[in-house]
Design an enzyme around this catalytic site. Structure first.
Site, PDB file in Angstrom:
ATOM      1  N   ALA A  63       3.603 -25.330  -6.824  1.00 12.10           N
ATOM      2  CA  ALA A  63       2.785 -26.381  -7.423  1.00 12.10           C
ATOM      3  C   ALA A  63       3.409 -26.787  -8.748  1.00 12.10           C
ATOM      4  CB  ALA A  63       1.357 -25.886  -7.620  1.00 12.10           C
ATOM      5  N   GLY A 108       2.765 -22.586  -3.890  1.00 12.22           N
ATOM      6  CA  GLY A 108       2.185 -23.557  -2.969  1.00 12.22           C
ATOM      7  C   GLY A 108       3.122 -23.922  -1.838  1.00 12.22           C
ATOM      8  N   GLU A 111       2.724 -21.224   0.663  1.00  7.74           N
ATOM      9  CA  GLU A 111       1.407 -21.416   1.275  1.00  7.74           C
ATOM     10  C   GLU A 111       1.404 -22.591   2.258  1.00  7.74           C
ATOM     11  OE1 GLU A 111      -1.669 -19.815  -2.094  1.00  7.74           O
ATOM     12  OE2 GLU A 111      -0.330 -21.464  -2.653  1.00  7.74           O
ATOM     13  N   GLU A 131       2.594 -16.175  -8.415  1.00  4.62           N
ATOM     14  CA  GLU A 131       1.525 -16.649  -9.294  1.00  4.62           C
ATOM     15  C   GLU A 131       1.074 -15.638 -10.339  1.00  4.62           C
ATOM     16  OE1 GLU A 131       1.110 -19.185  -5.533  1.00  4.62           O
ATOM     17  OE2 GLU A 131       1.584 -17.089  -6.018  1.00  4.62           O
TER      18      GLU A 131
END
Length: 258
Positions: A63, A108, A111, A131
């Site tokens: 992200a 992300g 993911e 993260e």
């Protein structure tokens, strides 16, 4: 769509996240564009979807940290919900979705690949959920999907310690189905997508639903669910053509998704 390229290759849709200068990092606009791209897919015509990233360095490097660093808790809630709703949409999308992971798939990006049905990787691919090193948890399903795909202990190491794994290790763990050179990755992804595309769409989609729903049930419930999907296929023209062709020892006509 500013950041997602939509290409039709026969009965396969190729979606390319195109934010190469930012290593295809996910921000609000990328998520919106990817969501819009899935809405544009004609499910009556197309049979499979391939997602990849622009360039050779990253599938999706994560992200957008610069954008996230300024978020309030309320803004983070909305961002997390947006990502989760999109990735749930991809996971539940009727057509099979293949991730062609070319380079970094971190945070992300990892993911996003986890929300796809199948992952193929280039030799330079790197997977990780870093993260906790940023003071947060995975927010787009990483704590849930990763531990459902690989051994729980390894998933916990990747999340707690931020351990990154290269393509060969991802293959050993069953996170990816195969590893290719960068040059071979997209042709391999398209070959698999087209192999899926020639099979009966009703049967493929029913199989995806049976897998996704059944894996959340105990075995007794899951086999009953499978019976329902199995029997439902017998009302289709494609089932009649497929079985008739087999009995008559001929190649079946192209399946019509009906």
């Amino acid at each position: 769509m500013s950041y997602v390229k939509f290409e039709q290759q026969g009965m396969v849709v190729v979606l390319t996240i195109d934010r190469e200068k930012a290593l295809n990092a996910l921000n609000d606009q990328v998520l919106d564009d990817l969501n819009a791209a899935f809405d544009q897919i004609d499910q009556d015509y197309f049979r499979c979807v391939v997602i990849t990233g622009a360039g050779t360095k990253a599938f999706v490097a994560g992200a957008d940290i610069a954008a996230m660093s300024k978020m309030t808790r309320c803004e983070a809630v909305k961002f997390g919900q947006k990502g989760n709703e999109l990735f749930r949409k991809i996971a539940k999308f009727p057509l099979p979705v293949i991730a062609a992971v070319n380079g970094f798939a971190l945070g992300g990006g990892c993911e996003l690949s986890l929300s796809c049905d199948i992952r193929l990787a280039s030799e330079n691919a790197v997977f990780g959920q870093p993260e906790t090193g940023l003071g947060i948890t995975p927010g787009f399903g990483g704590t849930q999907r990763l531990a459902r795909l690989i051994a729980k202990g390894m998933a916990k190491e990747m999340i707690y310690a931020g351990t990154k794994i290269k393509a060969d290790r991802a293959y050993q763990l069953g996170l990816v189905n195969a590893v290719y050179s960068q040059k071979e990755l997209m042709p391999a992804a398209m070959k698999l997508a087209n192999k899926i595309a020639v099979n009966a769409p009703i049967a493929v989609r029913a199989s995806k639903q049976a897998l996704n729903k059944g894996l959340q049930m105990n075995m007794d419930e899951a086999v009953v669910l499978e019976e329902q999907f199995f029997s439902s296929c017998f009302e289709s023209c494609d089932q009649k053509e497929g079985m008739t062709a087999f009995v008559e020892k001929r190649k079946h006509e192209p399946f019509e998704n009906k």
